[in-house]
Design a protein around this motif. Structure first.
Motif, short mmCIF file in Angstrom:
data_model
loop_
_atom_site.label_atom_id
_atom_site.label_comp_id
_atom_site.label_asym_id
_atom_site.label_seq_id
_atom_site.Cartn_x
_atom_site.Cartn_y
_atom_site.Cartn_z
N LYS A 1 0.82 -1.21 0.00
CA LYS A 1 0.00 0.00 0.00
C LYS A 1 0.86 1.27 0.00
N ARG A 2 0.16 2.41 -0.02
CA ARG A 2 0.76 3.75 0.10
C ARG A 2 1.91 3.96 -0.87
N GLY A 3 1.62 3.79 -2.17
CA GLY A 3 2.56 4.15 -3.21
C GLY A 3 3.71 3.20 -3.42
N SER A 4 3.69 2.02 -2.81
CA SER A 4 4.77 1.05 -3.03
C SER A 4 4.69 0.51 -4.46
N ASP A 5 5.81 -0.05 -4.95
CA ASP A 5 5.90 -0.29 -6.40
C ASP A 5 6.95 -1.35 -6.73
N PHE A 6 6.80 -1.95 -7.91
CA PHE A 6 7.75 -2.91 -8.48
C PHE A 6 8.01 -4.08 -7.51
N ILE A 7 6.95 -4.84 -7.31
CA ILE A 7 6.95 -5.92 -6.32
C ILE A 7 6.52 -7.23 -7.00
N THR A 8 7.21 -8.29 -6.67
CA THR A 8 6.82 -9.62 -7.14
C THR A 8 6.58 -10.53 -5.94
N VAL A 9 5.46 -11.24 -5.98
CA VAL A 9 5.05 -12.20 -4.95
C VAL A 9 4.97 -13.55 -5.64
N SER A 10 5.89 -14.47 -5.32
CA SER A 10 5.99 -15.71 -6.10
C SER A 10 6.19 -16.92 -5.20
N TRP A 11 5.58 -18.03 -5.58
CA TRP A 11 5.82 -19.33 -4.97
C TRP A 11 5.55 -19.36 -3.47
N ASN A 12 4.62 -18.55 -2.99
CA ASN A 12 4.26 -18.56 -1.57
C ASN A 12 3.02 -19.42 -1.35
N ARG A 13 2.91 -19.99 -0.15
CA ARG A 13 1.72 -20.72 0.26
C ARG A 13 1.01 -19.89 1.33
N PHE A 14 -0.23 -19.47 1.02
CA PHE A 14 -1.07 -18.72 1.94
C PHE A 14 -2.18 -19.64 2.42
N HIS A 15 -2.38 -19.76 3.73
CA HIS A 15 -3.40 -20.68 4.23
C HIS A 15 -3.87 -20.27 5.61
N ASP A 16 -5.04 -20.82 6.02
CA ASP A 16 -5.60 -20.59 7.36
C ASP A 16 -5.68 -19.10 7.69
N HIS A 17 -6.40 -18.37 6.84
CA HIS A 17 -6.50 -16.93 7.05
C HIS A 17 -7.73 -16.39 6.33
N ASP A 18 -8.15 -15.17 6.73
CA ASP A 18 -9.29 -14.51 6.11
C ASP A 18 -8.81 -13.48 5.08
N LYS A 19 -8.39 -12.31 5.53
CA LYS A 19 -8.00 -11.20 4.64
C LYS A 19 -6.54 -11.37 4.24
N THR A 20 -6.34 -11.95 3.09
CA THR A 20 -5.04 -12.52 2.76
C THR A 20 -4.05 -11.51 2.21
N ALA A 21 -4.36 -10.89 1.06
CA ALA A 21 -3.37 -10.06 0.36
C ALA A 21 -4.05 -8.81 -0.19
N LEU A 22 -3.66 -7.66 0.32
CA LEU A 22 -4.27 -6.38 -0.03
C LEU A 22 -3.31 -5.55 -0.87
N ILE A 23 -3.85 -4.88 -1.88
CA ILE A 23 -3.08 -3.88 -2.64
C ILE A 23 -3.89 -2.58 -2.62
N GLY A 24 -3.39 -1.58 -1.90
CA GLY A 24 -4.09 -0.31 -1.75
C GLY A 24 -4.95 -0.30 -0.51
N HIS A 25 -4.60 0.52 0.49
CA HIS A 25 -5.20 0.35 1.82
C HIS A 25 -6.56 0.99 1.98
N SER A 26 -6.91 2.05 1.19
CA SER A 26 -8.19 2.70 1.38
C SER A 26 -8.65 3.36 0.09
N ASP A 27 -9.98 3.61 0.02
CA ASP A 27 -10.55 4.23 -1.16
C ASP A 27 -10.14 5.69 -1.33
N GLY A 28 -9.67 6.32 -0.27
CA GLY A 28 -9.35 7.75 -0.34
C GLY A 28 -7.90 8.07 -0.62
N ASN A 29 -7.12 7.09 -1.03
CA ASN A 29 -5.68 7.31 -1.18
C ASN A 29 -5.21 7.33 -2.64
#
Length: 330
Positions: free
Chosen positions: A171-199
């Motif tokens: 979030k908050r203007g971060s950039d040029f990111i790669t998320v690869s080969w990860n295992r996400f499990h046992d969770h609700d709100k997993t992966a967010l891009i951009g924290h709020s509608d007003g930003n």
């Protein structure tokens, strides 16, 4: 031994995939057509693919001092140090909160022993950082939080579960990111891009992220949930038994949903969540088993991915990802 695989990179080939896939599941039929040929099974990369390969590339602590951290005090000393470090995590690092991460670092678990528990990693304006082969569980806030114009971050081959908030927030203007080969499990709100509608002023034109060869296993939502960014590339990921939805595009974002494998996913995509305005989705070559239809919106408004790439057909993604995602697979 690490072997570099040309999957997504500036020198890679053009898109390749299977010919025609027709999937019949509990939610009916879905047909997608993609031309060209299949490619060989994937192997772990020794350098990042996708967005983290751009903007000068992401090298982490390469060329710096190699150190080993076995406790939180050592870990804090090395990750906040001003120099380049390759930080080997051996054993459990128990954090009491969000640990700030400095620039030019590689943080990598030893074998399958490297664990971060109790707290999480906070990237706050950090640049050129690699996080690999670590298990994250039980964070009191986020497992990994990337914010405030952090750039060139590679999150690869980790296992993330059971955080109090998000497993991976960008979030908050971060950039040029790669998320690869990860295992996400046992969770609700997993992966967010951009924290709020007003930003919008900080986020629009940034938040460029590639999600590739990740396994979202029994999680509920946000895989990812995107605001403002255009394009985000979600390619060759495996979604299994997802509770609410797979990928959501909101607030005018543009997301390319590309050759993923969906199994028992009621809503593979969403164009509106919460109070957010609708976003846009383009899709190609996805494979559906026991899943709902992929919803798209204004596909022509989703910008072209700014790197050449090749990949595998959606039909083969499940086998590739389950064999290769998570810790101990480098």
């Amino acid at each position: 031994m690490n072997m570099k695989r040309t999957f997504i990179g500036l020198a890679a080939a053009s898109v390749v995939a299977a010919g025609v896939t027709v999937v019949v599941g509990s939610y009916g039929s879905y047909e997608t057509k993609v031309s060209a040929r299949p490619v060989a099974a994937a192997a772990p990369e020794s350098s990042p693919v996708g967005y983290a390969s751009m903007n000068g590339g992401t090298t982490g602590g390469t060329g710096g001092t190699t150190v080993t951290a076995t406790n939180a005090s050592q870990f804090n000393q090395y990750v906040t140090g001003t120099g380049r470090y390759v930080i080997q995590v051996n054993g459990n690092i128990s954090l009491s909160g969000m640990q700030k991460i400095g620039s030019n670092k590689t943080i990598i678990g030893v074998g399958t022993s490297g664990r971060i528990t109790g707290g999480g990693l906070n990237f706050d304006g950090s640049r050129n950082v690699i996080v690999r082969n670590l298990s994250f569980t039980g964070a009191g806030d986020d497992a990994i939080n990337i914010q405030d114009s952090s750039a060139n971050i590679w999150i690869d081959h980790n296992d993330l579960s059971n955080a109090n908030d998000g497993l991976l927030d960008i979030k908050r203007g971060s950039d040029f990111i790669t998320v690869s080969w990860n295992r996400f499990h046992d969770h609700d709100k997993t992966a967010l891009i951009g924290h709020s509608d007003g930003n919008a002023s900080q986020d629009r034109g940034h938040l460029r992220v590639t999600y590739v060869h990740n396994w979202f296993q029994g999680t509920n939502q946000r895989h990812p949930r995107v605001r403002f960014a255009n394009p985000v590339h979600v390619v060759n990921n495996y979604y299994s038994n997802i509770g609410s939805y797979g990928t959501a595009s909101t607030m005018g974002a543009g997301v390319f949903v590309d050759r993923n494998y969906y199994e028992n996913v009621r809503r593979p995509t969403s164009i509106q969540e919460g109070d957010s305005d609708e976003g846009n989705i383009r899709e190609s070559g996805n494979h559906l088993v026991g899943s709902g239809a992929i919803v798209t919106r204004n596909p022509g408004s989703v910008a072209a991915v700014p790197y050449s790439y090749s990949g595998e057909p959606g039909t083969s993604v499940k086998g590739t990802v389950t064999a290769g995602a998570g810790v101990g697979k480098l």
